[in-house]
Structure formats: structure tokens, C-alpha cells
Design an enzyme around this catalytic site. Sequence first.
Site, PDB file in Angstrom:
ATOM      1  N   GLU A  83      -2.523   9.129  -0.379  1.00 51.70           N
ATOM      2  CA  GLU A  83      -3.530   8.236   0.203  1.00 51.70           C
ATOM      3  C   GLU A  83      -4.874   8.959   0.344  1.00 51.70           C
ATOM      4  OE1 GLU A  83      -2.495   6.955   4.154  1.00 51.70           O
ATOM      5  OE2 GLU A  83      -3.906   5.277   4.044  1.00 51.70           O
ATOM      6  N   HIS A 126       0.660   6.354  -2.190  1.00 52.27           N
ATOM      7  CA  HIS A 126      -0.351   5.313  -2.057  1.00 52.27           C
ATOM      8  C   HIS A 126      -1.088   5.329  -3.389  1.00 52.27           C
ATOM      9  CE1 HIS A 126      -1.282   3.770   2.003  1.00 52.27           C
ATOM     10  NE2 HIS A 126      -2.437   3.340   1.504  1.00 52.27           N
ATOM     11  N   TRP A 155     -12.601  -5.791  -0.543  1.00 52.71           N
ATOM     12  CA  TRP A 155     -11.154  -6.046  -0.566  1.00 52.71           C
ATOM     13  C   TRP A 155     -10.865  -7.480  -1.062  1.00 52.71           C
ATOM     14  CZ3 TRP A 155     -12.060  -1.322   0.319  1.00 52.71           C
ATOM     15  CH2 TRP A 155     -11.068  -0.387   0.580  1.00 52.71           C
ATOM     16  N   GLU A 181       3.758   0.434   7.926  1.00 52.80           N
ATOM     17  CA  GLU A 181       2.708  -0.451   7.416  1.00 52.80           C
ATOM     18  C   GLU A 181       3.219  -1.301   6.248  1.00 52.80           C
ATOM     19  OE1 GLU A 181      -0.995   1.510   6.930  1.00 52.80           O
ATOM     20  OE2 GLU A 181      -2.042  -0.307   6.329  1.00 52.80           O
ATOM     21  N   ASP A 209      -6.575  -2.018  -2.442  1.00 52.28           N
ATOM     22  CA  ASP A 209      -5.872  -0.926  -3.111  1.00 52.28           C
ATOM     23  C   ASP A 209      -5.650  -1.223  -4.592  1.00 52.28           C
ATOM     24  OD1 ASP A 209      -5.638  -0.656  -0.351  1.00 52.28           O
ATOM     25  OD2 ASP A 209      -3.795   0.495  -0.492  1.00 52.28           O
ATOM     26  N   ASP A 253       0.824  -1.216   0.000  1.00 51.04           N
ATOM     27  CA  ASP A 253       0.000   0.000   0.000  1.00 51.04           C
ATOM     28  C   ASP A 253       0.852   1.257   0.000  1.00 51.04           C
ATOM     29  OD1 ASP A 253       0.853  -0.421   2.622  1.00 51.04           O
ATOM     30  OD2 ASP A 253      -0.932   0.452   3.516  1.00 51.04           O
ATOM     31  N   ARG A 293       5.695   4.367   5.867  1.00 50.56           N
ATOM     32  CA  ARG A 293       5.336   4.340   7.292  1.00 50.56           C
ATOM     33  C   ARG A 293       5.416   2.910   7.833  1.00 50.56           C
ATOM     34  NH1 ARG A 293      -0.847   5.876   6.029  1.00 50.56           N
ATOM     35  NH2 ARG A 293      -1.654   3.795   5.597  1.00 50.56           N
TER      36      ARG A 293
HETATM   37  C1  RAM Z   1      -4.971   1.484   5.246  1.00 51.44           C
HETATM   38  C2  RAM Z   1      -4.072   1.006   4.172  1.00 51.44           C
HETATM   39  C3  RAM Z   1      -4.690   0.574   2.903  1.00 51.44           C
HETATM   40  C4  RAM Z   1      -6.164   0.384   2.970  1.00 51.44           C
HETATM   41  C5  RAM Z   1      -6.630   0.017   4.344  1.00 51.44           C
HETATM   42  C6  RAM Z   1      -8.109  -0.235   4.427  1.00 51.44           C
HETATM   43  O1  RAM Z   1      -4.377   1.172   6.474  1.00 51.44           O
HETATM   44  O2  RAM Z   1      -3.090   1.950   3.962  1.00 51.44           O
HETATM   45  O3  RAM Z   1      -4.357   1.389   1.853  1.00 51.44           O
HETATM   46  O4  RAM Z   1      -6.476  -0.623   2.067  1.00 51.44           O
HETATM   47  O5  RAM Z   1      -6.258   0.974   5.257  1.00 51.44           O
END
Ligand code: RAM
Length: 918
Positions: free
Chosen positions: A778, A794, A560, A501, A508, A495, A499
Site C-alpha cells: 500500500e 494493495h 475516485w 477493511e 485504487d 483494496d 485488515r
Molecule cells: C484506504 C484504502 C484505499 C484507498 C483509500 C483512500 O483506506 O485502503 O486503498 O483508496 O484509503
Amino acid sequence: MKRFFLHTTFIILTLISISAKAQNKIGVTNLQCEMLSNPEGIDVVQPRLSWQINANVSDVKQTAYQIIVSSTLENLNANKGDLWDTGKVQSNASVNIIYNGKRLENRQNAFWKVILWTNKGEIQSVDKAHFSMGIMNYADWKSTRWIGYEKASAGDSISQYSKLSARYLRKEINLKKQVKSAKVYIMGMGLYELYINGNKIGDQVLAPVPTDYTKNVKYNVFDVTSQLKEGKNMLGTILGNGRFFTMRQDFKPYKIKTFGYPKMALQLYVEYTDGTKEVIRTDDTWKVTTNGPILSNNEYDGEEYDARKELKNWNTTNFDDKNWFQAEYVQEPGGFYEAQMTPNMKIMGEVKPISIKQTPKGTYILDMGQNMVGWLQLKVKGKSGDKVILKFAESLQADGSLYIENLRDARTTDVYTLKGEGEEIWEPTFVFHGFRFVEVSGFPTKPTLDNFVGKVVYDDIKTTGTFESSDAVMNQIFKNAYWGISGNYKGMPIDCPQRNERQPWLGDRTTGAYGESFLFDNQTLYAKWLDDIKNAQTADGGIPDVAPAFWRYYGDNVTWPGTYITVAEMLYQQFGDKKVIEKHYPSMKKWVVYMEQNYLVKDLMTKDKYGDWCVPPESLELIHSKDSARTTNGELIASAFYYHLLQKMKKFATINGNNSDDIQYYDSLSERVKTAFNVKFFNASKNNYANNTVTANLLPLAFGMVPENLQSKVFENIVHEVEVTYNGHISTGVIGTQFLMRTLSEYGRPDLSYKLASNDTYPSWGYMAKNGATTIWELWNGNTADPKMNSQNHVMLLGDLLIWYYENIAGIKSNPETPGFKQIIMKPDFETGLTFVNASYESIHGTIKSNWKKTKNNLQWNITIPANTSAIVYLPSTKVSAVTLDNKKLDKTAVSYKVENNKLILILPSGSYVLNVK
Ligand code: RAM
């Protein structure tokens, strides 16, 4: 005399063949096995073979092929297909031909070529291609042991911010005879670097690709014949942590902390010139140390390197390892061993910084001019023990210092300690960062731009698409998308790269993967990802939101997990990959049935987790909108999406030739869902759905759930919302945006899609660019929103934008009836307001080009259609007399055409053409 005669004949023959070559303008290129450019270690019993025809004459059609596959190059040269000789097969197929010869044995080498017959004559491939099979006999791994070092060392820290030093392993081997060939098979978890006699093997970095190691473990294969010699040789590896050992994720129970300490298994197969063979395997005679220069390597926090601890010559025979330990036997990771069938990451480019500024603290801020993913190479001179600290971030605060809040708790810092021996050049080995700015501290002298080079790191896949138009905003967005997509290809689509994550979130890429496929040859990457998703499925059918499921989000969502199905369809549509559909159909069906049985209530899908994620919020500080008028009902989203996925499952069942029961099941289930959906959400008095958000109306319209007589009415509501309520701006999130651009264009408002694509006011992609974005954000308000969730790299908000660029604007689309661009639909919207577009796409059949330019009275359109394909070309005119093809009046050419829906439609065979429409 005789000699002279022979010689002259040779010259004459050569001349004849040269002149024959000059005339022969048709050739075969790009021979590929399983669409891999370097297929060492094929892991399927019947690999697929593909080639391309290149020609500079038009109308080239393959009429027959003959594939010859031999076990040796000598056999191939003698046209002896001892593995497979298809003979002459009457067929125009040139991609994904399934191998059907002799059983390909364990580690078998195969050499192949193809002879083609075309309507323009016979051609032989000059290229001879090669592939080799992987370890098909599982038993071959049996006596190979996993080794490692299962302890923390002094200075390591096993915590949320883990620091674990790299493992260095070495083993001296003695090859008794002259080496004829040698191959190494390596599983180095989490990440490995492999050396033989001091030389790095391969140009990959951060290898292998990540997986859920308890499910499957990837090995890489290298031909190392030229690296080995008779006598003493040294094998050396460095093991880094990667995703195997992260010890991160806040220690939350539903996030995998670790798969264990790094470990490896390796086999080296050597064949001597006398025909004898030897296998060298990892065992406890290998030596190991953690006392090397890589003190710590953590994907999120960075790498620490102390050059004073370098182990000079450790990977050569000229080194004393008496202080090293004996390697430990350790437990295997648990997953099946598979040859990696998608490329590793590589350094794909370099970025030179554009500015360096000193801060009041005395540190320096380096600007790369581009939000990039990879690392920084450093050139430095100083004293032994000097420490250079590099801290990475995506943007700056108003005072010029790094903005790091949006990295959450990722520390993103590399530390280099100098050895003090003149000029030192360093770059990290086992980490990557997503950054545009770097804070440099501790630099022993005044640093200049020349001290740094950015290394761009992503999967070693080729760029397949170019695009430029008369609109500067659209061009910038394309560039931003290019950087965003490539940077997030990390052996899986993640994603974000910066960060704490960096997870492979399914949602995505639901439609994004399709758009991306125009820019990058992402076939093997996404095929691998489908395996990751399959491996993450629960016993009863559930699919998580993240796969590999490093974060165990098994929420039984629809949107998803549905990516499992849409990405398979993308691989079929764009690359003609039918195998993914066959392979994954049973598990997809299992999920569809699982969702029906558990969550379908009164024919509606009740489960939705994220809604229309990240709609542009009403205030620039919010992450998610609080305004109910902007929020689309979750049950509506889930039910519409489920319906949409059922349509795709029906298509798959048809492609696979599954029994009619399956088709019947999808048909009746989707009919029920559609009926219930319209009963519940359609407002007959207003001709709209639910609370009339763009997404609420868009999904049923794009998915074919709206009764035909109401479609234009529902579309009017969408147009009204976009055009009037939101004043020509986006109001959709991750879900709606997947269908927005194409639907607006295809229902007759390409001008409105163009408006959305060229806007630079909030919210829009152009707004991001105008506010300094060099990738995609994002959040639509990614410069002002809460740092808790605003990655600046993102790609999920791209929705269907790139598909629209290619299919609707450039007019490059694969006919769904003939997947993989066997026939191209070239139907650009010339009415957007753009004055020119130049686009190209390297399809699996060859390069497609579409360059059009509008002037006041003329449209000129230059197109290229690859050999052995054709195109349906739509011209914006009904007047045949207004059209010329290569400067000839259309009706004076042999090309057939018809007029339909205000368009002239031609079917053109391969070739390059210039069309003019007055
Ligand atoms: C965020 C992520 C991602 C997304 C989810 C639901 O934490 O960055 O992009 O798919 O949430």
C-alpha cells in the site's frame, strides 16, 4: 455383402474426413455468450455472442458468418435455427454480436453454433455452445419465500466482533417421476453452500458475489439434472454471513453494519420425462438449525469449527431432523433479483508451505513463501476436543512472531476443534485471509509441512497474460502484481484482503483495472462493478468513493468516482464492450453535470479528497508526506482529472451517437477548464505547473492540456524532477503514477521509465520486492511505516506499470480505433536497455505473442497475430534492406511498408512471423 459394402464406405468416408481434417487448419473455438464460459442464467434480453478463429495458416480473414440458435440440440444438429438464423451475413465481426432473433423466453435454453466464410474457405464450429436465460419473469419469484432464522443462538455474539453460527437448512422432496431436466436458482445471503443428496453443487466458494443487497441480489443457476432421481431427494444449504451480516466497522454510523441475518430463497424447476413440470420453492416446511459445526464465521475475524458437532448425513435423506426448527419467513433483502453474470470465486490453486518453525511459546510459525489470499487446509490427528488455532498474518516481527498490527482489529483466526476420529482434514467455508505466515497453536502432535496446504481463492477467471524479460526485478514485480491483483478479486475488486477493511475503493483501480486486464480476463467482473457503482449513485448524481457503498463515503470527490468512467473506457478498449458505455452513459453524465453544478468555481474543480494519495514520504516511518514540496495541489489534481474525464465523456457520446449538444457541452466545458487551469497553475517563466511536482506537470501533459509549443518544455521539467531531484526514483502517488510510465516513454525517455521499473532502492516497486514483498504494498515504505495503514497486499500503486509492460515494452496494444484488439499496435520501445522480452496476451480475438531479443547487431522479433485480426508493426530502422520477414528480404515479400518518424511500419495480417532487423 450389402452390409460389408456399407461398412467399407463408412471406413472410406471416415478416412476422407480425417484427412480433410488434417488439412483443414482453420477452426472456430471459444464460442461464448456474454463472454461467459458457463452461461447458465443470462440476464439480458439480447445477449452477445462471440467466437474465435484458430488457424495455423497466416492471413485468415472472416468474410461472412451465419449464427444458428436453436431451442433444442436436435434442432441445432439439423441446422434448424428456430430461435435465430442470421443467414449469411457479410461481416468480419466475430465478437459481441448482439442476438436479434425470436424473443428469448423466461429460462429458455438455447443451443448455438456458427458457420464462417473466410478468405481461406468455409468452416463450421465443431463446438456447439449452450446458454440459458435467467428468470426474466419477475413474477416467477412471487410465491417463493425468503426463509431464515432471525435470532442469535447460545454462543453467538452480536458485537463489533460478531460471532454468528452458520445456518443449516434442509428439505426433503419427493419427485414422482423420472427426471428429464432440472435447474436450481438460489439466492443465499450472505454466502451459501448448496447440496443435493449429500453432494455439493458446483465448485464455487464464497458465493454469490457481494452487492449492496438493498439494491440488487444475485442468484446463481445450476443444472442439477444428474443430481436428482425419482423418489426422495434431499436439498440442503448452509448459510454464512459474508458481507450480509458483518456487524463490524467500529459501529460507525456511515459504515453499513448489517443487512440482517442470513437468509435464502430457492427455486428448483423439474421437468419429467413425460413432459410434466414441477417447481419446488423455499417455504416454511424447510427445517433449520444453527447447532452445527460452524460456530462462527466472520470474514474479518475467522471461522470456528467444532467437528464434534458435525451433523452426519444432514444433507441426505438418511437423517433425523426432529431437533431442528421450522424455518422462519423473513423479509426479502430489498434489491432486485438478477442472475449473476460474473463467475464466483473458486479454489484457483494450492501453495505448499516452505518452512515450519517452533517458537519459544511452543507454537509453530508456518511460512507459505508467498503472500496469498484464501485459507489453510489442515490435516490433523488427535483427541476429541483438541483445539487447533490458526492465526494469519502477512509478515513477521524481528523476533519471529507474527506482525499483526497492520491488520488493525481484524482477528484473522480460524479455530478447529477435533472430533478425535483418526485423520481429520478441514478447511473453512465462509472466510478468507490475506497471509503469508500462520501461527499454529494447540496442534496435538508435532506438525510438519505435510499437515498444511494453502488454498488460493479468487474469482474464477482465466489468466490471460504472461511476461518475462531480461530484467529480474521487472519479472519479480510482474509476479507480485499477479498475486496482488488476483488475491483482491472477490466478486468486486477490493483494496486489500487482510485488515479490517477489504473495501471496493474506486480510486485504487482508476487505471489499474486497465493494466490488470492484460493479466486476467476481468471483463465480467468490471462490468458487474460498474453496475455496483451505478447502483450506489445518489438521486442527484453523486458517486461514492467505495462501491458497493458498504462504507458510505459520499465525499463528492473527483478522482475516485471518476473510475466509473475510466473503467467503462477500459472495457471498451480492451474487450470491445460498447454496451457498458451505452448503459452507463446517462448516469455518468449525471455525475459530470452534478460535479459541475456543485463544485466548479471559476471553471476550476474545487473538490479533492485524497490528493496524490500515498506519495513516497521523506521519512521511512511516515504514512503521508508532510513536505509541501512533495504535495500536489488538490484543486490542480481535481481540475485536471475532471478535464480528462470530460474528454472521455466526449468520446463516449461519439461512440453512442448521442446528439451533438452533449459533445458541444463537453467541448466547451473542457475548454473553459483548460483555460482556467493554465491561467492559474502554469508558471510561464519556468514552464512548469504549480510547485513543479512530477504529478503537477504530468497530469496536464498526459491529458493534453499543455499548449503544443510548451509540451517539450514541461516534459523537460518532469525529466529533471525524476532524473535529478529524485535521482531516478518515483515521487508520485496513486494519481501521478497512473500516467508516469507511459508518458516518460512516449515523450522520448523509455530509458527513464525502465530505470523506474528496474530500481530496487527506495522508493520503487523493486524496493518492495527486495524487502521481501511477494505482492504490492500500500505504501512505498510499507515495511517501515506506521502499521495503521500499511497493507502488504494493495495494488493501487501499480499505476500504469502493467499497461507499460504490455503496450510499451512488449508492444501489445489494442488500436483505439478498433477496440478489442481487432487491430493490434505493436510498437515496443527497444531502447530501454532490456535485451529480451517474451510476452503473450489472450485477447478476445485469440492469442497475441511478442517475443523480441536484441544482440549486438541484430534484433529478432517473433510475433503472433490472431486470425481475423491484423497488426501495425513498428520496426526500429529506416532501412528496408536491413529487415527480413521469415528469412526473406522484406522488399521481396508481398507485405507493404512505409517509413515514418525513423521507423519502418508494416501492416501484417494474421499469422506467426519472425522478423529480423540488422
Ligand atoms: C484506504 C484504502 C484505499 C484507498 C483509500 C483512500 O483506506 O485502503 O486503498 O483508496 O484509503
